[in-house]
Write an enzyme that holds these catalytic residues in place. Structure first.
Site, PDB file in Angstrom:
ATOM      1  N   ASP A   1       0.905  -0.788  -0.162  1.00  0.00           N
ATOM      2  CA  ASP A   1      -0.105  -0.014  -0.521  1.00  0.00           C
ATOM      3  C   ASP A   1       1.043   0.950  -0.197  1.00  0.00           C
ATOM      4  O   ASP A   1       2.178   1.644  -0.005  1.00  0.00           O
ATOM      5  CB  ASP A   1      -0.898   0.123   1.425  1.00  0.00           C
ATOM      6  CG  ASP A   1       0.103  -0.071   2.433  1.00  0.00           C
ATOM      7  OD1 ASP A   1       0.621   1.227   2.726  1.00  0.00           O
ATOM      8  OD2 ASP A   1      -0.618  -1.154   3.514  1.00  0.00           O
TER       9      ASP A   1
ATOM     10  N   HIS B   1       8.243  -5.537  -1.549  1.00  0.00           N
ATOM     11  CA  HIS B   1       7.503  -6.702  -2.008  1.00  0.00           C
ATOM     12  C   HIS B   1       6.641  -5.541  -2.850  1.00  0.00           C
ATOM     13  O   HIS B   1       6.063  -6.299  -3.388  1.00  0.00           O
ATOM     14  CB  HIS B   1       6.627  -7.269  -1.041  1.00  0.00           C
ATOM     15  CG  HIS B   1       7.571  -8.188  -0.241  1.00  0.00           C
ATOM     16  ND1 HIS B   1       6.645  -8.529   1.374  1.00  0.00           N
ATOM     17  CD2 HIS B   1       8.530  -8.757  -0.310  1.00  0.00           C
ATOM     18  CE1 HIS B   1       7.989  -9.647   1.151  1.00  0.00           C
ATOM     19  NE2 HIS B   1       8.791  -9.645   0.618  1.00  0.00           N
TER      20      HIS B   1
HETATM   21  C1  BJW Z   1      -0.757  -5.634  14.447  1.00  0.00           C
HETATM   22  C2  BJW Z   1      -2.085  -5.244  14.274  1.00  0.00           C
HETATM   23  C3  BJW Z   1      -1.866  -4.232  14.359  1.00  0.00           C
HETATM   24  C4  BJW Z   1      -2.525  -7.457  13.421  1.00  0.00           C
HETATM   25  N1  BJW Z   1      -0.659  -3.199  14.993  1.00  0.00           N
HETATM   26  N2  BJW Z   1       0.211  -5.147  14.569  1.00  0.00           N
HETATM   27  C5  BJW Z   1      12.398 -20.962   4.005  1.00  0.00           C
HETATM   28  C6  BJW Z   1      13.356 -21.064   3.832  1.00  0.00           C
HETATM   29  C7  BJW Z   1      13.545 -18.686   3.261  1.00  0.00           C
HETATM   30  C8  BJW Z   1      12.091 -18.779   2.470  1.00  0.00           C
HETATM   31  C9  BJW Z   1      12.194 -19.749   2.438  1.00  0.00           C
HETATM   32  C10 BJW Z   1      11.569 -20.796   3.001  1.00  0.00           C
HETATM   33  N3  BJW Z   1      10.794 -21.279   2.360  1.00  0.00           N
HETATM   34  C11 BJW Z   1       9.640 -20.921   1.600  1.00  0.00           C
HETATM   35  C12 BJW Z   1      10.651 -19.675   1.260  1.00  0.00           C
HETATM   36  C13 BJW Z   1      10.293 -18.657   0.428  1.00  0.00           C
HETATM   37  C14 BJW Z   1       9.689 -17.978   0.585  1.00  0.00           C
HETATM   38  C15 BJW Z   1       8.826 -17.268   2.267  1.00  0.00           C
HETATM   39  O1  BJW Z   1       9.359 -16.771   3.041  1.00  0.00           O
HETATM   40  N4  BJW Z   1       7.790 -18.149   2.161  1.00  0.00           N
HETATM   41  C16 BJW Z   1       7.678 -18.496   4.005  1.00  0.00           C
HETATM   42  C17 BJW Z   1       6.370 -19.089   3.852  1.00  0.00           C
HETATM   43  C18 BJW Z   1       8.245 -19.372   4.649  1.00  0.00           C
HETATM   44  N5  BJW Z   1       9.584 -16.257   0.112  1.00  0.00           N
HETATM   45  C19 BJW Z   1       9.783 -16.394  -1.480  1.00  0.00           C
HETATM   46  O2  BJW Z   1       9.194 -17.009  -2.283  1.00  0.00           O
HETATM   47  C20 BJW Z   1      10.579 -14.534  -1.604  1.00  0.00           C
HETATM   48  N6  BJW Z   1      11.180 -14.919  -3.063  1.00  0.00           N
HETATM   49  C21 BJW Z   1      12.257 -15.777  -2.326  1.00  0.00           C
HETATM   50  O3  BJW Z   1      12.298 -16.431  -1.396  1.00  0.00           O
HETATM   51  O4  BJW Z   1      13.258 -15.566  -3.621  1.00  0.00           O
HETATM   52  C22 BJW Z   1      14.110 -16.417  -3.855  1.00  0.00           C
HETATM   53  C23 BJW Z   1      14.833 -15.838  -5.122  1.00  0.00           C
HETATM   54  C24 BJW Z   1      16.130 -15.904  -5.375  1.00  0.00           C
HETATM   55  C25 BJW Z   1      16.242 -15.222  -6.564  1.00  0.00           C
HETATM   56  C26 BJW Z   1      15.755 -15.829  -8.069  1.00  0.00           C
HETATM   57  C27 BJW Z   1      14.265 -16.153  -7.291  1.00  0.00           C
HETATM   58  C28 BJW Z   1      13.399 -16.270  -6.908  1.00  0.00           C
HETATM   59  C29 BJW Z   1       9.688 -13.834  -1.819  1.00  0.00           C
HETATM   60  C30 BJW Z   1       8.101 -13.033  -1.243  1.00  0.00           C
HETATM   61  C31 BJW Z   1       7.641 -12.259  -1.568  1.00  0.00           C
HETATM   62  C32 BJW Z   1       5.984 -12.382  -0.720  1.00  0.00           C
HETATM   63  N7  BJW Z   1       5.223 -11.582  -0.784  1.00  0.00           N
HETATM   64  C33 BJW Z   1       4.155 -10.997  -0.703  1.00  0.00           C
HETATM   65  C34 BJW Z   1       2.797 -11.085  -1.345  1.00  0.00           C
HETATM   66  C35 BJW Z   1       2.783  -9.604  -1.761  1.00  0.00           C
HETATM   67  C36 BJW Z   1       1.988  -9.048  -2.522  1.00  0.00           C
HETATM   68  C37 BJW Z   1       0.535  -8.781  -2.341  1.00  0.00           C
HETATM   69  O5  BJW Z   1       0.553  -8.371  -0.998  1.00  0.00           O
HETATM   70  O6  BJW Z   1      -0.617  -9.792  -2.765  1.00  0.00           O
HETATM   71  O7  BJW Z   1       3.816 -10.528   0.616  1.00  0.00           O
HETATM   72  S1  BJW Z   1       3.629 -12.510   0.650  1.00  0.00           S
HETATM   73  C38 BJW Z   1       3.025 -11.871   2.105  1.00  0.00           C
HETATM   74  O8  BJW Z   1       3.119 -11.367   3.728  1.00  0.00           O
HETATM   75  C39 BJW Z   1       3.396 -10.601   2.124  1.00  0.00           C
HETATM   76  C40 BJW Z   1       3.763  -9.577   2.780  1.00  0.00           C
HETATM   77  O9  BJW Z   1       4.227  -8.265   2.674  1.00  0.00           O
HETATM   78  C41 BJW Z   1       5.056 -11.230   3.565  1.00  0.00           C
HETATM   79  C42 BJW Z   1       4.629 -10.310   5.113  1.00  0.00           C
HETATM   80  O10 BJW Z   1       3.229 -10.666   5.742  1.00  0.00           O
HETATM   81  P1  BJW Z   1       3.561  -9.650   7.258  1.00  0.00           P
HETATM   82  O11 BJW Z   1       3.883  -8.274   6.449  1.00  0.00           O
HETATM   83  O12 BJW Z   1       4.485  -9.994   7.984  1.00  0.00           O
HETATM   84  O13 BJW Z   1       1.742  -9.700   7.067  1.00  0.00           O
HETATM   85  P2  BJW Z   1       1.385 -11.178   8.287  1.00  0.00           P
HETATM   86  O14 BJW Z   1      -0.886 -10.546   7.502  1.00  0.00           O
HETATM   87  O15 BJW Z   1       1.660 -11.930   7.868  1.00  0.00           O
HETATM   88  O16 BJW Z   1       1.457 -10.530   8.894  1.00  0.00           O
HETATM   89  C43 BJW Z   1       0.441  -9.321  10.287  1.00  0.00           C
HETATM   90  C44 BJW Z   1       1.066  -9.336  11.607  1.00  0.00           C
HETATM   91  O17 BJW Z   1       0.839  -8.163  12.307  1.00  0.00           O
HETATM   92  C45 BJW Z   1       0.775 -10.637  12.848  1.00  0.00           C
HETATM   93  O18 BJW Z   1       2.327 -10.871  13.487  1.00  0.00           O
HETATM   94  C46 BJW Z   1      -0.421  -9.454  13.877  1.00  0.00           C
HETATM   95  O19 BJW Z   1       0.110 -10.254  14.370  1.00  0.00           O
HETATM   96  C47 BJW Z   1       0.195  -7.846  13.287  1.00  0.00           C
HETATM   97  N8  BJW Z   1      -0.641  -6.772  13.360  1.00  0.00           N
HETATM   98  N9  BJW Z   1      -2.915  -6.184  13.913  1.00  0.00           N
HETATM   99  C48 BJW Z   1       0.796  -3.961  15.247  1.00  0.00           C
HETATM  100  N10 BJW Z   1      -3.309  -3.757  15.176  1.00  0.00           N
END
Ligand code: BJW
Ligand code: ZN
Length: 268
Positions: free
Chosen positions: A106, A121
């Site tokens: 956003d 991202h």
């Molecule tokens: C509050 C609140 C309030 C509530 N006040 N707080 C193992 C190790 C390492 C990597 C991997 C692995 N296994 C798989 C992977 C790879 C993968 C990954 O990490 N997967 C995991 C699920 C394990 N990663 C990838 O694929 C990344 N790329 C990559 O690794 O590439 C390698 C490569 C190299 C070279 C060439 C080719 C490839 C890419 C990751 C992309 C993530 N994209 C997303 C979607 C973006 C588009 C969209 O918006 O649709 O990004 S996924 C989603 O998660 C989004 C977010 O930015 C991201 C993080 O989420 P976030 O922000 O933490 O949100 P939530 O909902 O999870 O948490 C919210 C928090 O707020 C909670 O804790 C609440 O408690 C809190 N909260 N109210 C304060 N009022």
């Protein structure tokens, strides 16, 4: 009088010279933008996350994926920054050597006054061709319902389907942005992590890098996360309340740049 953890965190902030604020979806939750993994209101409650936020999903069903992003873009366009975003901008204004690194797609940090936050991202507002990568013009969202299919526009150069300018699972983060974020985390003396589950890599490494290289870490989150392990101070609660409290406790409440009084105050 601020509660003890806020005072402890404020002491760190008041003495910090180089600050990184690292944010996730939670900071925008109180603006009405759903987080990703919240069981009740999360963006993915009706869909499988891995099934929508991947290049394969877009290839298989572009209208489903584009419709989901159009719905989100229209929601974000109607949202306004909350007191947490304003407090982050106030930290930037107060600490010249500071940087916001966000995982969010956003634009609420920008609209709160943060200067050039790094978007790890990508952005909901930077569509590009899925074939030739040419940037596509931003078209007004059609406001589809949650789950409504909308065919993506076509690229003006190669007629390929236009895709959202975000980073999906399995895609590399923009190299220069990631490098700048890691560089800032490596050189900061304080990192404040706000509203992220700390589950998605490589972004989740950023607070870990800072901690490993000696920075102090403050976490703001109502829930426990894997980043508890690297946090010196955990502020458990909503960021729209705790970040303004932190800023006020660090520098006092009379700075007009700080949220607190008035209509955009610590609401939420
Ligand atoms: C509050 C609140 C309030 C509530 N006040 N707080 C193992 C190790 C390492 C990597 C991997 C692995 N296994 C798989 C992977 C790879 C993968 C990954 O990490 N997967 C995991 C699920 C394990 N990663 C990838 O694929 C990344 N790329 C990559 O690794 O590439 C390698 C490569 C190299 C070279 C060439 C080719 C490839 C890419 C990751 C992309 C993530 N994209 C997303 C979607 C973006 C588009 C969209 O918006 O649709 O990004 S996924 C989603 O998660 C989004 C977010 O930015 C991201 C993080 O989420 P976030 O922000 O933490 O949100 P939530 O909902 O999870 O948490 C919210 C928090 O707020 C909670 O804790 C609440 O408690 C809190 N909260 N109210 C304060 N009022
Ligand atoms: Zn193209």
């Amino acid at each position: 009088m601020a509660e003890p953890h806020v005072r402890e965190a404020a002491e760190l902030l008041a003495h910090a010279r180089r600050v990184v604020v690292f944010t996730g979806a939670g900071i925008s939750a109180e603006s009405g933008v759903p987080t990703f993994r919240d069981a009740l209101t999360g963006l993915w409650r009706r869909f499988d996350a891995q099934a929508l936020a991947t290049p394969e999903a877009f290839r298989d069903d572009p209208a489903l994926v584009w419709g989901w992003y159009e719905w989100r873009r229209s929601r974000v366009s109607r949202a306004v920054p909350n007191a947490g975003h304003l407090a982050v901008a106030a930290i930037e204004a107060r600490v010249p050597d500071s940087l916001v690194v966000t995982q969010n797609v956003d634009d609420l940090h920008e609209r709160a006054g943060s200067v050039a936050p790094l978007h790890l991202h990508g952005s909901l507002f930077a569509p590009r061709c899925s074939v030739c990568a040419r940037p596509a013009p931003y078209e007004v969202a059609q406001e589809p319902g949650d789950g409504r299919r909308v065919s993506p526009p076509r690229c003006a150069r190669c007629a390929g389907p236009v895709r959202p300018g975000v980073v999906w699972f399995g895609e590399a983060l923009p190299a220069a942005v990631l490098e700048a974020a890691i560089g800032a985390a490596s050189g900061c003396d304080l990192l404040i992590t706000v509203g992220t589950s700390g589950l998605v890599y490589p972004a989740a490494e950023i607070p870990q890098v800072a901690a490993r290289l000696g920075a102090r870490v403050i976490q703001v989150n109502p829930e426990r996360t894997p980043l508890d392990a690297v946090a010196d101070v955990n502020l458990r609660g909503p960021s729209a309340q705790l970040l303004p409290a932190l800023v006020r406790a660090a520098w006092g409440g009379d700075d007009p740049a700080l949220p607190g009084a008035g209509p955009s105050g610590a609401g939420g």
